[in-house]
Scaffold this motif. Structure first.
Motif, PDB file in Angstrom:
ATOM      1  N   LYS A 529       1.006  -0.939  -0.420  1.00 59.69           N
ATOM      2  CA  LYS A 529      -0.198   0.148   0.581  1.00 59.69           C
ATOM      3  C   LYS A 529       1.262   1.284  -0.412  1.00 59.69           C
ATOM      4  O   LYS A 529       1.978   1.256   0.983  1.00 59.69           O
ATOM      5  CB  LYS A 529      -1.059  -0.060   0.691  1.00 59.69           C
ATOM      6  N   THR A 531       0.625   5.308   0.001  1.00 60.48           N
ATOM      7  CA  THR A 531       0.192   7.058   0.357  1.00 60.48           C
ATOM      8  C   THR A 531       1.501   8.199  -0.138  1.00 60.48           C
ATOM      9  O   THR A 531       2.327   7.990   0.714  1.00 60.48           O
ATOM     10  CB  THR A 531       0.079   7.209   1.449  1.00 60.48           C
ATOM     11  N   ASN A 562      -8.047  11.057  -0.402  1.00 60.46           N
ATOM     12  CA  ASN A 562      -7.900  10.474   0.321  1.00 60.46           C
ATOM     13  C   ASN A 562      -8.903  12.683   0.551  1.00 60.46           C
ATOM     14  O   ASN A 562      -8.283  13.651   0.268  1.00 60.46           O
ATOM     15  CB  ASN A 562      -7.137  10.316   1.275  1.00 60.46           C
ATOM     16  N   THR A 566      -3.985  13.437   0.657  1.00 58.54           N
ATOM     17  CA  THR A 566      -2.909  12.307  -0.271  1.00 58.54           C
ATOM     18  C   THR A 566      -4.260  11.189  -0.916  1.00 58.54           C
ATOM     19  O   THR A 566      -4.984  11.535  -1.305  1.00 58.54           O
ATOM     20  CB  THR A 566      -2.635  11.379   1.080  1.00 58.54           C
ATOM     21  N   TYR A 567      -2.585   9.963  -1.801  1.00 57.69           N
ATOM     22  CA  TYR A 567      -3.779   9.466  -3.245  1.00 57.69           C
ATOM     23  C   TYR A 567      -3.031   8.205  -2.774  1.00 57.69           C
ATOM     24  O   TYR A 567      -1.778   7.640  -1.970  1.00 57.69           O
ATOM     25  CB  TYR A 567      -3.496   9.738  -3.990  1.00 57.69           C
ATOM     26  N   THR A 568      -3.759   6.827  -2.028  1.00 55.18           N
ATOM     27  CA  THR A 568      -3.325   5.961  -1.990  1.00 55.18           C
ATOM     28  C   THR A 568      -3.402   4.952  -3.136  1.00 55.18           C
ATOM     29  O   THR A 568      -5.083   4.852  -3.497  1.00 55.18           O
ATOM     30  CB  THR A 568      -4.304   5.541  -0.768  1.00 55.18           C
TER      31      THR A 568
END
Length: 703
Positions: A529, A531, A562, A566-568
């Motif tokens: 994962k 982020t 998010n 942020t981006y995950t």
């Protein structure tokens, strides 16, 4: 034995350095899709090895009788951008063995080679890992080595021919073919090691093609080489070391190693009861016809090696040599060697340095500053590791330094690493957090920790591994960590996160896990994962994540924007990824899809078909063969009683698949009538039917 090992070392130089040669431009036959073609002729036998655009390699032997007195080698190259070669270049050289001219039957000498069915080759050039599947082409004398991943082979080739490892020169004033083996070079097979003594200087072999043949070259080598029969084991069963400055020159073109080169393989040369090395040793110490016996023993060894790898696999790696320096003293080690091992070679074990991980470039060691922080008092190793029983986490705050290139580096020392594992076991932690964030904003980060620590985390805990950097936060689940531990058996694991591009439409990051055994690119079902913070220009836009492969092709990956800016996204393998506007991603993907389809259409349209026919009572059978390269969905067979007309627009017969290669016509046949058949392939691309070229006309009279 000494003669054989010397010749083998010279051959290794040719294998290593020949890809970067340029050659005199003379007439030589090569197909448009061929990049390199090596042809050997002796007696009535011709052997060819051809490397193609798609990085497949085809080997073929025609004939079985060779002239043991000499062999003529011809090498052609074309369309190799990395070497600056566009038009075809070719050079020819005749090697004399020094033996009397007579025919030798390959069926007797190379029985196992001629029966060879296939194997798997696992290769590596520095950190570029690739593999080939070698298989026999039906009943033909061809053997084809096909890369399992074309991009991986391309990356390895580009590393080998890049200017960091070697340089090609086509401006030599002397027109001479020679090999210069740098002093200190060695070849080790098992416990037997042939070393070119430094006190004798470089060994120059410039008489291979003279009338005296290989025996003259051996006499030159004997003055420089020393043989040890009880050497300490090398990393692999075969290890060849070629020093920086070694040269291979053919005619007026030469290649010079810019770095030391290590070639290693796990092939068991001395396998079996009849050890071939012992046979070679006996041959060298034989009678006046010793060279004949040496060559025969060498051929027998090669024949037995082929038998040992048939239907199996073997590893081979080419590694550049990189220097590690401290206080003016340097050692050279192969790419990927643990820094700790280089420190050991420098006799500095026990001294603490800031550098760790693996050696991937020339480096200078810097000693750690033992001065405690202001306020006095000693620093106790491991004080930076804490548990949170409530959150079930173990956190290690590690010291990070940022270089002038904007890269932040953090190393988890052995004491801290052991503390992390012990506390995670005690706390039954579900997450182990390595916090390597800085007070600045580094554009790249490298976190190094011992390989044995990753193994302990997998075996002793059930925790995910969380790495926090300025660029991104990376979380490896247990299965992903297990894949890393499986690859990293020794040395150091380096997790690298680098921002390689950022503008108002996109941000690109490259993710790597580097080990002494190569990069971990596939987590074998595990999940990682990732982020990262979005640039200000993207925070209010619709964004998506794309995976960018080595060819630059984009593939969308599921992800989430998010609320905190942020981006995950989640991934099962490391490579280059981009977070970009959906509009820009769709635009690029659409253009790439069109280019891909255009290439497929052009390839199908250029595909040729060769047809033939035969007749029996009340039937005519048509067979066809499609050229290699592009598949089709099905074939259409058209028939007429006139050569150039009457075929109609509707196929007389349509196959159900693109693999069918024949059709038996039993209907509407009239005895004594001549029928004309032609065949074409059909493939549906982007909703449009695309046709191959028409086959030749297969003509047959009905019986």
């Amino acid at each position: 034995m000494k003669k054989f090992l010397s010749l083998f070392l010279a051959a290794a130089m040719i294998l290593c350095m020949m890809p970067a040669m340029a050659f005199a431009d003379e007439d030589f036959s090569m197909q448009p899709d061929e990049k390199v073609k090596l042809e050997l002729k002796s007696g009535e036998t011709t052997a060819t090895v051809t490397a193609k655009d798609n990085y497949s390699i085809v080997a073929e032997v025609t004939g079985t009788k060779v002239d043991k007195s000499q062999v003529t080698v011809t090498l052609g190259m074309q369309n190799i951008a990395g070497l600056g070669i566009k038009d075809m270049k070719k050079h020819e050289l005749t090697f004399n063995t020094g033996l009397a001219s007579s025919e030798v039957d390959l069926n007797v000498w190379l029985e196992n080679v001629l029966k060879f069915s296939g194997c798997t080759i696992n290769g590596k050039v520095n950190d570029k890992v690739f593999d080939y599947t070698v298989a026999k082409d039906g009943d033909s004398p061809k053997r084809t080595a096909t890369p399992n991943t074309e991009d991986a082979v391309r990356a390895a080739w580009q590393t080998l021919t890049g200017t960091d490892l070697l340089t090609a020169n086509t401006n030599e004033t002397a027109d001479n073919s020679k090999i210069i083996i740098g002093h200190g070079a060695y070849l080790q097979i098992g416990k037997e090691k042939l070393v070119f003594d430094e006190k004798d200087g470089d060994c120059t072999i410039d008489n291979i093609s003279t009338a005296e043949g290989l025996s003259a070259a051996v006499n030159t080598i004997k003055e420089h080489a020393q043989l040890t029969t009880d050497a300490a084991p090398a990393e692999k069963n075969i290890e060849i070391y070629l020093p920086k400055g070694s040269v291979l020159q053919i005619s007026s073109s030469s290649v010079t190693l810019k770095r030391d080169m290590y070639i290693r393989s796990d092939v068991d040369v001395a396998a079996g009861e009849n050890a071939p090395l012992a046979a070679l040793r006996t041959a060298v110490n034989g009678n006046n016809d010793a060279m004949a016996e040496v060559i025969k023993a060498l051929v027998n060894m090669f024949n037995n090696v082929v038998k040992s790898v048939d239907k199996g696999s073997f590893d081979v790696e080419l590694l550049g040599g990189y220097t590690v320096t401290y206080n003016g003293t340097s050692v050279t080690v192969p790419y990927g060697t643990a820094v700790s091992k280089a420190i050991e070679k420098l006799n500095l074990t026990g001294t603490q340095f800031n550098e760790s991980g693996t050696v991937t470039e020339d480096m200078t060691l810097t000693k750690k500053d033992p001065t405690p922080p202001s306020g006095g008092g000693a620093v106790t190793p491991g004080d930076n590791v804490t548990n949170d029983p409530g959150d079930k986490t173990t956190t290690a705050d590690v010291n990070t330094s940022t270089g002038t290139d904007g890269k932040a580096t953090a190393t988890v020392d052995k004491t801290t690493a052991d503390k992390i594992v012990d506390k995670a076991v005690e706390n039954k932690s579900e997450e182990i957090i390595i916090d390597a964030k800085t007070t600045g904003n580094a554009n790249a980060a490298e976190i190094n920790l011992p390989a044995e620590t990753v193994k302990d985390i997998v075996e002793k805990t059930e925790a995910n591994v969380v790495v926090k950097t300025d660029v991104a936060e990376v979380i490896l689940d247990q299965k992903a960590a297990e894949a890393v531990a499986e690859k990293a058996t020794t040395g150091t694991v380096s997790i690298v996160v680098e921002k390689v591009k950022e503008d108002d439409k996109q941000v690109h990051i490259e993710l790597k896990v580097v080990t002494a055994n190569g990069n971990v690119t596939d987590f074998k079902g595990g999940n990682v994962k990732v982020t990262l913070a979005l640039p200000a220009a993207l925070k209010d836009k619709e964004v998506v994540c794309v995976y960018i492969d080595e060819k630059g092709n984009y593939t969308k990956v599921a992800g989430t924007k998010n609320a905190d800016g942020t981006y995950t996204f989640n991934t099962g393998h490391f490579s280059t990824y981009a977070i970009m506007t959906a509009e820009e991603a769709d635009k690029v993907i659409k253009a790439q899809e069109k280019a891909k389809n255009d290439k497929l259409k052009a390839g199908v349209k250029a595909t040729t078909i060769k047809a033939s026919s035969s007749a029996k009572k009340k039937s005519i059978t048509i067979k066809w063969k499609k050229s290699y390269g592009y598949k089709v969905d099905y074939f259409q067979v058209f028939r007429s009683t006139k050569k150039n007309s009457g075929y109609g627009t509707k196929a007389f017969y349509t196959t159900k698949s693109g693999t069918q290669k024949s059709y038996k016509n039993t209907k509407a046949l009239k005895k004594g009538t001549r029928y004309y058949y032609k065949v074409r392939g059909v493939r549906k691309i982007d909703g449009v039917k695309v046709y191959t070229k028409w086959s030749n006309k297969a003509i047959r009279t009905a019986k």
